[in-house]
Design a protein around this motif. Structure first.
Motif, mmCIF file in Angstrom:
data_model
loop_
_atom_site.group_PDB
_atom_site.id
_atom_site.type_symbol
_atom_site.label_atom_id
_atom_site.label_comp_id
_atom_site.label_asym_id
_atom_site.label_seq_id
_atom_site.Cartn_x
_atom_site.Cartn_y
_atom_site.Cartn_z
ATOM 1 N N UNK A 280 0.838 -1.197 0.000
ATOM 2 C CA UNK A 280 0.000 0.000 0.000
ATOM 3 C C UNK A 280 0.878 1.254 0.000
ATOM 4 N N UNK A 281 0.243 2.371 -0.288
ATOM 5 C CA UNK A 281 0.869 3.672 -0.061
ATOM 6 C C UNK A 281 0.097 4.315 1.077
ATOM 7 N N UNK A 282 0.811 4.600 2.149
ATOM 8 C CA UNK A 282 0.189 5.142 3.357
ATOM 9 C C UNK A 282 0.907 6.434 3.727
ATOM 10 N N UNK A 283 0.149 7.519 3.781
ATOM 11 C CA UNK A 283 0.740 8.842 4.038
ATOM 12 C C UNK A 283 1.876 9.118 3.060
ATOM 13 N N UNK A 284 1.648 8.732 1.797
ATOM 14 C CA UNK A 284 2.587 8.945 0.686
ATOM 15 C C UNK A 284 3.857 8.104 0.815
ATOM 16 N N UNK A 285 3.833 7.072 1.646
ATOM 17 C CA UNK A 285 4.985 6.174 1.823
ATOM 18 C C UNK A 285 4.602 4.785 1.345
ATOM 19 N N UNK A 286 5.432 4.191 0.478
ATOM 20 C CA UNK A 286 5.212 2.835 -0.013
ATOM 21 C C UNK A 286 5.633 1.843 1.073
ATOM 22 N N UNK A 287 4.731 0.917 1.416
ATOM 23 C CA UNK A 287 5.043 -0.002 2.508
ATOM 24 C C UNK A 287 4.128 -1.224 2.462
ATOM 25 N N UNK A 289 1.162 -3.314 4.144
ATOM 26 C CA UNK A 289 0.009 -2.952 4.966
ATOM 27 C C UNK A 289 0.074 -3.622 6.328
ATOM 28 N N UNK A 290 0.554 -4.865 6.376
ATOM 29 C CA UNK A 290 0.517 -5.657 7.601
ATOM 30 C C UNK A 290 1.365 -5.070 8.716
ATOM 31 N N UNK A 291 2.579 -4.570 8.376
ATOM 32 C CA UNK A 291 3.476 -4.102 9.437
ATOM 33 C C UNK A 291 4.113 -2.737 9.137
ATOM 34 N N UNK A 292 3.664 -2.097 8.072
ATOM 35 C CA UNK A 292 4.157 -0.765 7.685
ATOM 36 C C UNK A 292 5.640 -0.749 7.341
ATOM 37 N N UNK A 293 6.233 -1.927 7.040
ATOM 38 C CA UNK A 293 7.641 -1.960 6.627
ATOM 39 C C UNK A 293 7.793 -1.237 5.290
ATOM 40 N N UNK A 294 8.740 -0.295 5.199
ATOM 41 C CA UNK A 294 8.874 0.503 3.966
ATOM 42 C C UNK A 294 9.444 -0.310 2.807
ATOM 43 N N UNK A 295 8.999 0.045 1.606
ATOM 44 C CA UNK A 295 9.498 -0.533 0.369
ATOM 45 C C UNK A 295 9.980 0.603 -0.520
ATOM 46 N N UNK A 296 10.820 0.269 -1.491
ATOM 47 C CA UNK A 296 11.272 1.268 -2.466
ATOM 48 C C UNK A 296 11.085 0.720 -3.869
ATOM 49 N N UNK A 297 11.001 1.637 -4.833
ATOM 50 C CA UNK A 297 10.898 1.223 -6.232
ATOM 51 C C UNK A 297 11.356 2.375 -7.123
ATOM 52 N N UNK A 298 11.708 2.082 -8.350
ATOM 53 C CA UNK A 298 12.155 3.085 -9.304
ATOM 54 C C UNK A 298 11.089 3.353 -10.357
ATOM 55 N N UNK A 299 9.869 3.401 -9.919
ATOM 56 C CA UNK A 299 8.725 3.600 -10.817
ATOM 57 C C UNK A 299 7.750 4.589 -10.176
ATOM 58 N N UNK A 300 6.841 5.071 -10.994
ATOM 59 C CA UNK A 300 5.761 5.924 -10.528
ATOM 60 C C UNK A 300 4.471 5.130 -10.603
ATOM 61 N N UNK A 301 3.751 5.075 -9.509
ATOM 62 C CA UNK A 301 2.497 4.313 -9.443
ATOM 63 C C UNK A 301 1.310 5.266 -9.556
ATOM 64 N N UNK A 302 0.447 4.978 -10.528
ATOM 65 C CA UNK A 302 -0.707 5.849 -10.780
ATOM 66 C C UNK A 302 -1.993 5.013 -10.819
ATOM 67 N N UNK A 303 -3.082 5.670 -10.510
ATOM 68 C CA UNK A 303 -4.379 5.035 -10.670
ATOM 69 C C UNK A 303 -4.802 5.127 -12.129
ATOM 70 N N UNK A 304 -5.744 4.292 -12.506
ATOM 71 C CA UNK A 304 -6.278 4.332 -13.878
ATOM 72 C C UNK A 304 -7.066 5.607 -14.101
#
Length: 304
Positions: A280-287, A289-304
C-alpha cells in the motif's frame, strides 16, 4: 508591433529592425493597443501606467530576433499571437527581388512578389514617422552599409516617440549576384523550404504540448494513499509485486512499464515479509500494509 525597414534593389538587400516584443494579458487589450499605435502613449513609463489603469498586464522584452539570414536572402517577420493561432507577416529580400508572405499558423494566406523598393512593416504611426524620415535622408546613391546606418538612426529617432519600438536594433545585409528572374527563383525555393521548417516546428510543438498535457494528467493520478498490489515472489532484497486492477506503473519519463495485474520490481529492507502481503501507499509512503515496513521502487504508481 515592431518596425522593420527594408530596401531591395540592384545593389542587394538591407533590413533594419528593433527587437521589442510586447505581450498583452487581459480583456481590454484592444483599447491599450489603439492608444499605443496612434501615438498617444510616448514612453515606456506611460505605457506601463496606462496598462495598469486599463487592467491589462503587459510584458515588455527587447531580445526578439525579427531578422534572419535564410539562404541568400534576409527574412523579416512581425507576428501577432491570437487566442488560437499566430499571424505572421514576412518579407524575404535579396538582390533584385523580394516577396511578402502572410501566414496564419504555418498556412500561407497570401504571397506577393516585387523587384525593388523600400518596404515598411509596423503599426501605422511608426510607419508614417519612418516614411517622413526616409524621404528626408535616403538617397538611391547610398551604399547598402550607409542605408543600414540611416535605417538604424531612423529607428532610434522613432523609438524616442513611441514605446511600440524598442531601443535595440539589428541590421542585416545580403548582396548576391542575382538578376530579377534569378532572384524570384531563389526566393521561391528559399521560402518554400522555410515554411516547411515552420510547419515541422509547429507539429513538434503540438506534439510536445500533447505530451505535456498527458504528463500533467498522469501526475494528477499519482497514488498517495491506498492499495497498489500484492507480493508475488521474494528474492533477497528484491520482490515482485502484482499490481491490482486499478494501478499502472510508469518510469520517470512517463513511459508505461506495467498495467493492471502486471508484475513490477520493488525492494525491501525487512525480513518480515510474506507472499501475499498487501502493498500500500500510506501517508505517501510505499510499505507493507501488515506491518508498515517501507518498500522502495524506481517507478511511478498511478491510478487508472
Amino acid at each position: 508591433m515592431s518596425l522593420i525597414i527594408a530596401y531591395v534593389g540592384k545593389k542587394g538587400c538591407v533590413m533594419a529592425s528593433d527587437k521589442r516584443r510586447i505581450a498583452y494579458f487581459g480583456n481590454n487589450r484592444q483599447a491599450l493597443e489603439d492608444e499605443l499605435y496612434d501615438g498617444s502613449i510616448t514612453t515606456d513609463e506611460e505605457l506601463i501606467k496606462r496598462s495598469n489603469e486599463l487592467d491589462v498586464p503587459i510584458k515588455i522584452t527587447d531580445d526578439a530576433d525579427k531578422l534572419r539570414i535564410v539562404g541568400n536572402a534576409i527574412r523579416g517577420e512581425v507576428s501577432t499571437k491570437g487566442s488560437h493561432e499566430t499571424k505572421r507577416k514576412r518579407i524575404y529580400g535579396t538582390t533584385n527581388g523580394y516577396q511578402i508572405v502572410e501566414l496564419i499558423g504555418s498556412e500561407t494566406k497570401s504571397r506577393q512578389a516585387g523587384e525593388k523598393g523600400i518596404i515598411l512593416f509596423g503599426n501605422d504611426y511608426a510607419k508614417k514617422q519612418a516614411e517622413n524620415l526616409i524621404q528626408k535622408r535616403w538617397k538611391a546613391s547610398h551604399s547598402l552599409r550607409l542605408m543600414g546606418d540611416i535605417f538604424e538612426e531612423i529607428l532610434s529617432t522613432i523609438a524616442q516617440k513611441t514605446p511600440s519600438i524598442g531601443k535595440d536594433f539589428d541590421v542585416l545585409i545580403q548582396q548576391p549576384n542575382f538578376n530579377p528572374s534569378e532572384a524570384q527563383k531563389h526566393l521561391n525555393i528559399t521560402i518554400d523550404a522555410d515554411i516547411k521548417v515552420l510547419t515541422k516546428y509547429r507539429q513538434q510543438l503540438a506534439e510536445e504540448m500533447i505530451q505535456k498535457t498527458r504528463e500533467i494528467e498522469l501526475a494528477n493520478k499519482i497514488i498517495s494513499e491506498g492499495s497498489v498490489g500484492k507480493v508475488e515472489s521474494i528474492d533477497g532484497k528484491m520482490i515482485e509485486v502484482k499490481l491490482n486492477n486499478k494501478t499502472q506503473a510508469f518510469n520517470f519519463n512517463w513511459k508505461p512499464l506495467a498495467g493492471p495485474n502486471d508484475n513490477v520490481i520493488m525492494f525491501k529492507d525487512t525480513d518480515d515479509i510474506k507472499i501475499g502481503d498487501e502493498v500500500v501507499i500510506k501517508d505517501e509512503v510505499l510499505c507493507l500494509k501488515r506491518n508498515s515496513s517501507p518498500l522502495t521502487c524506481n517507478i511511478i504508481l498511478c491510478s487508472l
